[in-house]
Design an enzyme around this catalytic site. Sequence first.
Site, PDB file in Angstrom:
ATOM      1  N   ASP A 240       7.775  17.522  40.119  1.00 49.74           N
ATOM      2  CA  ASP A 240       6.742  16.498  40.313  1.00 49.74           C
ATOM      3  C   ASP A 240       7.414  15.132  40.370  1.00 49.74           C
ATOM      4  O   ASP A 240       8.356  14.859  39.609  1.00 49.74           O
ATOM      5  CB  ASP A 240       5.736  16.503  39.162  1.00 49.74           C
ATOM      6  CG  ASP A 240       4.507  17.347  39.478  1.00 49.74           C
ATOM      7  OD1 ASP A 240       4.471  17.941  40.574  1.00 49.74           O
ATOM      8  OD2 ASP A 240       3.605  17.431  38.625  1.00 49.74           O
ATOM      9  N   ASP A 284       2.592  15.639  45.760  1.00 51.01           N
ATOM     10  CA  ASP A 284       3.959  15.401  45.277  1.00 51.01           C
ATOM     11  C   ASP A 284       4.516  16.623  44.553  1.00 51.01           C
ATOM     12  O   ASP A 284       5.419  16.502  43.717  1.00 51.01           O
ATOM     13  CB  ASP A 284       3.987  14.184  44.346  1.00 51.01           C
ATOM     14  CG  ASP A 284       3.137  14.400  43.103  1.00 51.01           C
ATOM     15  OD1 ASP A 284       2.137  15.137  43.205  1.00 51.01           O
ATOM     16  OD2 ASP A 284       3.466  13.843  42.036  1.00 51.01           O
TER      17      ASP A 284
END
Length: 382
Positions: A240, A284
């Site tokens: 992430d 993301d």
Amino acid sequence: MRPEFVVRTFRAYLVIAGLTFTIILLLGAPVFLEKTPSGAGWLLVLVTLVYVPIQSRLYIWCGRYARGRPLEEKFHRTVFSVLLRDSLFLCLLVWSAGTWTAFVSMFVLVPILMGILLLDRYRIRLLAIADAVLLTGIILLETFEIIPHVEWSLEFVNLQTSRWHALPVIASYVCCIFVVYSVGLAVLEELARKRDELEVAASRDSLTGLYNRRVFELSAMRELERAARTGTAVTFALVDIDFFKRVNDSRGHAAGDLVLKTVGGVFDRSLRRGMDFAFRFGGDEFVLLLTDTGGDGARTILLRILDQVRDTRFVDGAGTFSVTLSLGAFSVWAAANPADLDYCLERADQCLYRAKRSGRDQLVIEEERRHQPAEADKATGI
């Protein structure tokens, strides 16, 4: 379509048209001069003498566009004018061969078919309209006896006049066959390239160029099965970008896209080519698949990725900024007891959660070994 395909196809058409027109005129010149007024006969000879150099010049001129650069509007205008000219010639040939009975009438479709391959919709429509108007005009003029109905041009290629006439006809057929083969090959290559592009588009993320989730599931299952056969390790790493939403909100989506593409480039440079793979799940979220890699090897690779992203500086209209990553990884030595994909992802997700809870910008990794069942267990069926 690619400039190479357009140029190659048009040059092949020029060869076909030039050979066909020239050979038919050479074979039919004696008959044509006999059956038409002398002025018209010599006019046709003059047209032939002009036509051949024009075709040759066009063929050479097209070579300048065969190097893959974008085609200019001038090239498309030239293609359109050549196909329109040939449409006129073919309509006149249909008339001279007998409008109602001429088998050559099908040739009128050739420029339109070439236009479909090479031109835009507007010019294709103009070609079709031009052919329709020309043929309709000829038929109406014949119907109202404004122009005569003639059926003599088919004698041009009457092979009974001389056995030697067969030689140039054979040469023409052989040349046309190989040129048509070349065009067909170009079409097949173009279709294959389009198919490859569609396959890439279906398997890769358009922004980062990384593989997508569909490819990940297939690759992960294959690697887990292989690890079970060979007793090697597989590592799954969930990634992430820390506070990515803040980047999008404060600096705009253009800056967010820049971050995603740059991080994807870091993955591509840091992973071992042909052994490790990066996938984008959306937003993301990324997944890294490291094959033949246990905890120690995975730690080295993933920490290198953390350092590279941390040291990268992004520049946009608002200034310079940087981002960090949080990684959760799970390594499994599958042996003869393969791990389930969902189980591996769940364990990696737990590690990612711990990395975020511990302050982000770090790696949390776990490792599990699944050993062969003991021989005693095998014997007793336990």
